[in-house]
Write an enzyme that holds these catalytic residues in place. Structure first.
Site, PDB file in Angstrom:
ATOM      1  N   HIS A   1     100.575  85.901 130.234  1.00 61.97           N
ATOM      2  CA  HIS A   1     100.580  87.430 130.885  1.00 61.97           C
ATOM      3  C   HIS A   1      99.805  87.812 132.047  1.00 61.97           C
ATOM      4  O   HIS A   1      99.354  88.588 132.173  1.00 61.97           O
ATOM      5  CB  HIS A   1     100.868  87.835 130.378  1.00 61.97           C
ATOM      6  CG  HIS A   1     102.097  87.694 128.759  1.00 61.97           C
ATOM      7  ND1 HIS A   1     100.841  87.245 127.647  1.00 61.97           N
ATOM      8  CD2 HIS A   1     103.053  87.553 128.677  1.00 61.97           C
ATOM      9  CE1 HIS A   1     102.307  86.908 125.921  1.00 61.97           C
ATOM     10  NE2 HIS A   1     103.398  87.357 127.348  1.00 61.97           N
TER      11      HIS A   1
ATOM     12  N   ASP B   1      69.752  55.787 108.630  1.00 59.65           N
ATOM     13  CA  ASP B   1      70.201  54.393 108.820  1.00 59.65           C
ATOM     14  C   ASP B   1      69.645  53.972 109.609  1.00 59.65           C
ATOM     15  O   ASP B   1      70.249  53.175 110.757  1.00 59.65           O
ATOM     16  CB  ASP B   1      71.773  53.970 108.323  1.00 59.65           C
ATOM     17  CG  ASP B   1      71.449  52.976 107.761  1.00 59.65           C
ATOM     18  OD1 ASP B   1      70.792  51.604 107.397  1.00 59.65           O
ATOM     19  OD2 ASP B   1      73.458  52.929 106.941  1.00 59.65           O
TER      20      ASP B   1
END
Lengths: 445, 177
Positions: A108, A210
């Protein structure tokens, strides 16, 4: 488990014993709780500042599963706006990046300035004959946005600590890649994105923790990276290093020796890192940090930095079992152009979507997720128990809680401790008290 | 005489088109048959293999959307391509063990002579990749090659691959295009 209660979550994650339920990677209710309590409150890495250098530059990203527009302001500061129209909810910006003067909805035509203030509503006099308070309908925006040495972070929570407090001791480590070189770091090109069918924590956990997997997971990349005819029999990945964990859940592993950079970045770049720029780096950040050759780090929850590789990534938790990985490359701004280019290219050759190393990681991550589809695969906990469980006291060279070697799961336990505290705490004071208590008990190990 | 020349020119163009298409079909068969070493040998020693990263832009910036300078999925010379091939052939590239089944469909082939004897050759592709039980991924895109005549065939002196994805909708790009 549609009604996941905090007590249930606590029973799934016991980092004092080092056991973790697979349900934390599969449960939709936990995922929804994470979006609200972790991604709705934590400082999340948004992008490198070089992604939005000029006023009006924007970068369209995620925070959790929400779309967010990171936009450079006229005064040089940064705002992060929810990419959602306040009127009927349409997406405001669909491009990945670009430059805007105003942000106008295609539904709009409501239009905001780059600071997120609603500036115009079409036919305002006609559609709001009684008047309309535009100042009440600014874009929803992140409560705090701040930059640390060229990385932009944001949090939705006005009561969150400052960014520097949130980073804690991790900031000292972050200076290793970000502040090692005079002139700082420069963004090389844009962003590389791909999807991995795995829960975000499976990926974040690898970078927090890791250093052990490369020798097994990445053997094919190592074979491909050694010079032709080289003798592999004596090749050993480095063991000299540290693992770091922190109350905030950040963690990392670092190496101070070994062949990994020769194999991935090549001789020219490694020479620049460990020879050409070494003396200046020692003067700038000290020997302990200048000696770091390669490191992996996760800034809780989803910011990842690979030291040495100058590789930045964010793991977006787009659903409970799927993530998007977005990566960037930085190079020292003052390095010779061919070194900068080569650095970025070689890092992406290792860790991009088609990276020699990365492809095996994504296969493992999605493999983990596949094993947890059944009831039995979700019933039995995983072991998170590697490494020293006893506090060995402060390290003379490296701040915070560190182990004396790079192979450990101390940082994973720190990550999941914080994950649970953030899920189950009502506020930051409660989170901090919980962290202080576990550090006092040594439970952080 | 002129009609004969026209016919000859048309036949030359047809032959060129046929040779380039056959070259691409044979290349696709090498990749799909996992004969990566033979595939690598199709590239000249001075080749450049580039796969830029697509970006979703505003319409008026679309010409700028095909690749961010300085960051690419692949930007390889022959030695880097060779490393990728060695990795695949190592038997320990776990992401390709068991091997994915790939099918390279090559279409929309256009070729024209450049000055100096090389060809500008363009093609489109669709690559279907099937892995494990139910992982299916489809990659589409376009390739712009410089082909260098080599006896009766060609070698690839440069290749730029334009993938039709801004976000790669796959776990990895363990694929040669």
């Amino acid at each position: 488990m549609s009604d996941m209660r905090f007590g249930d979550v606590r029973s799934l994650c016991d980092m004092n014993e080092g056991v973790l339920s697979p349900l934390v990677f599969t449960d939709e209710a936990i995922y929804q709780l994470e979006l609200d309590r972790i991604f709705g409150r934590a400082w999340v890495l948004l992008c490198p500042a070089g992604q939005i250098p000029a006023p009006g530059d924007f970068f369209n990203t995620y925070v959790g599963a929400d779309r967010v527009i990171v936009v450079r302001q006229k005064d040089g500061s940064v705002k992060a706006l929810l990419n959602q129209c306040r009127h009927r909810g349409n997406e405001l910006i669909r491009q990945d990046s670009g430059n805007v003067k105003a942000i106008t909805c295609t539904y709009h035509g409501w239009s905001w300035d780059t600071a997120g203030s609603l500036r115009s509503v079409p036919y305002e006099d006609i559609v709001f004959p009684e008047g309309f308070d535009k100042s009440a309908w600014g874009c929803v925006q992140m409560a705090q946005v701040d930059t640390y040495k060229g990385l932009v972070f944001g949090t939705w929570d006005p009561s969150a600590p400052t960014l520097i407090d949130y980073l804690g001791d991790a900031a000292w480590y972050l200076d290793t890649p970000l502040d090692r070189f005079e002139g700082g770091m420069e963004l090389m090109g844009g962003v590389n994105k791909w999807i991995v069918k795995a829960n975000w924590k499976i990926i974040a956990e690898q970078f927090v923790n890791d250093m052990l997997h490369p020798e097994m997971t990445h053997i094919s990349a190592l074979i491909a990276s050694v010079p032709p005819g080289a003798d592999m029999s004596n090749m050993q990945l480095p063991v000299t290093g540290r693992q770091f964990t922190s109350p905030q859940g950040h963690g990392m592993g670092l190496w101070t020796d070994g062949p990994i950079l020769d194999l991935t970045l090549g001789e020219r770049v490694k020479h620049y890192l460990v020879d050409d720029s070494y003396a200046a780096a020692v003067a700038r950040v000290g020997k302990a940090r200048a000696d770091v050759q390669a490191a992996h780090m996760t800034l809780f929850p989803t910011g990842v930095v690979l030291f040495g590789f100058n590789h930045i990534r964010v793991i977006h938790p787009v659903s409970v079992d799927e993530s998007e990985i977005w990566t960037w490359q930085l190079s020292p701004a003052a390095a010779p152009p061919e070194v900068k280019q080569l650095w970025a290219k070689n890092s992406q050759r290792a860790f991009g979507a088609g990276g020699l190393f990365e492809t095996e990681d994504s296969a493992v991550w999605s493999g983990i997720q596949r094993t947890m589809k059944g009831a039995i695969g979700r019933r039995h906990p995983f072991a998170v128990q590697m490494g020293d469980r006893v506090n060995r006291g402060p390290d003379p060279d490296y701040p915070g809680r560190v182990t004396q070697r790079a192979y450990s799961e101390v940082a994973a336990r720190g990550f999941y401790h914080r994950w649970l505290e953030m899920l189950t705490s009502e506020n930051w004071r409660e989170m901090d008290r919980a962290a202080q208590a576990r550090y006092a008990e040594g439970g952080h190990q | 005489m002129s009609a004969l020349q026209d016919t000859r020119t048309a036949l030359d163009a047809l032959m060129l088109q046929h040779r380039v298409e056959q070259f691409y079909y044979a290349e696709a068969a090498l990749i799909d048959g996992r004969d990566f070493m033979a595939w690598l040998n199709l590239f000249t020693d001075d080749t450049r293999y580039l796969v830029p990263i697509h970006r979703n832009t505003a319409v008026n910036e679309f010409s700028d959307s095909l690749g961010d300078a300085g960051l690419a999925h692949f930007d390889d010379d022959k030695s880097v391509l060779q490393r990728r091939v060695i990795r695949m052939a190592s038997g320990r590239a776990w992401a390709e063990d068991p091997p994915s089944i790939q099918r390279h469909l090559i279409t929309n082939v256009q070729a024209r002579q450049l000055e100096g004897g090389e060809l500008d050759a363009r093609s489109c592709f669709q690559v279907h990749r099937y892995r494990l039980d139910r992982e299916v991924e489809v990659f589409t895109g376009a390739r712009v090659d410089v082909l260098r005549p080599d006896g009766e065939s060609f070698r690839i002196a440069s290749r730029t691959v334009y993938l039709d994805h801004a976000t790669v909708l796959a776990n990895n790009l363990n694929v040669f295009f």
